[in-house]
Design an enzyme around this catalytic site. Sequence first.
Site, short mmCIF file in Angstrom:
data_model
loop_
_atom_site.label_atom_id
_atom_site.label_comp_id
_atom_site.label_asym_id
_atom_site.label_seq_id
_atom_site.Cartn_x
_atom_site.Cartn_y
_atom_site.Cartn_z
N GLY A 34 0.80 -1.21 0.00
CA GLY A 34 0.00 0.00 0.00
C GLY A 34 0.84 1.26 0.00
CB SER A 35 -0.14 4.77 -0.69
OG SER A 35 -1.10 4.94 0.33
CG ASP A 89 1.31 -3.61 6.19
OD1 ASP A 89 1.20 -2.75 5.29
OD2 ASP A 89 0.86 -4.77 6.08
CG ASP A 92 -7.45 -0.04 4.56
OD1 ASP A 92 -6.61 0.56 3.87
OD2 ASP A 92 -7.78 -1.22 4.35
N GLY A 104 -7.07 -2.65 1.91
CA GLY A 104 -7.43 -1.76 0.82
C GLY A 104 -6.63 -2.03 -0.44
CD GLU A 111 -1.38 -5.88 3.79
OE1 GLU A 111 -0.95 -4.95 3.10
OE2 GLU A 111 -2.53 -5.88 4.28
#
Length: 237
Positions: A34-35, A89, A92, A104, A111
């Site tokens: 993720g971002s 990590d 959301d 997300g 994960e």
Amino acid sequence: MKDNTDTVTLEKKTAAIEAVKHVQDGFVVGLGSGSTAAYAIEALGERIKTEKLNIIGVPTSYQAFLLAVECGIQVTTLDEHPTIDVTIDGADQLTPELFLIKGGGAALAREKIVASASKLNIIIADQQKKVTLLGEKNQFVPIEVIPFAIAPVRKKIVELGGKPVVRESKGKLGPTITDNGNVVIDVFFGEIKNPAELAVKVKMTPGVVETGFFVNLTDIAYIGTDGGVQKISHIRK
């Protein structure tokens, strides 16, 4: 004045920089997807360049794998290193008790596997992700499902009070496919008062591979704020 996008980006980067301080030479590091987690991977890459840090990473998705390689991080697998020193990590949503919603980016199963194999789990987030109850602000809970079981899983989710939506791919027709070859159903439950109980009910549904509920899997959260970084610690039971 910075716009909201710039502010959120800065909060994510600040939290990531704080989190990677836990990584020591010789560590096996779980690399989230993720971002937000991407900023941690990039920060680790910078430490490798400037400090000659010697680490190996276990990516939780193909996206994390590609970024790790780009950043000069040697990658490995759980087969070679079944115990991970620290995982970093994103999330959301997270509560003060460190109950999380993740997935997300459709990497929730991997994960959770990596988190479960880690001695220390660190979550990084911007302050918009912090809530009192999971499910606030119309936040959905991702669920990874075997394609064969989409219809009965959706039926069971409705019985549990959820509104299931099969996640569609961007740029092509059809559902989003995970790295495991499964689909993702995003479920809207509203505010969730007992995520641990609901997580068990959903996970027990035949065809469900994993849920986006992460309960008692997080040790530390770093949340980027206007004034710096907020740290939340929690002893896992």
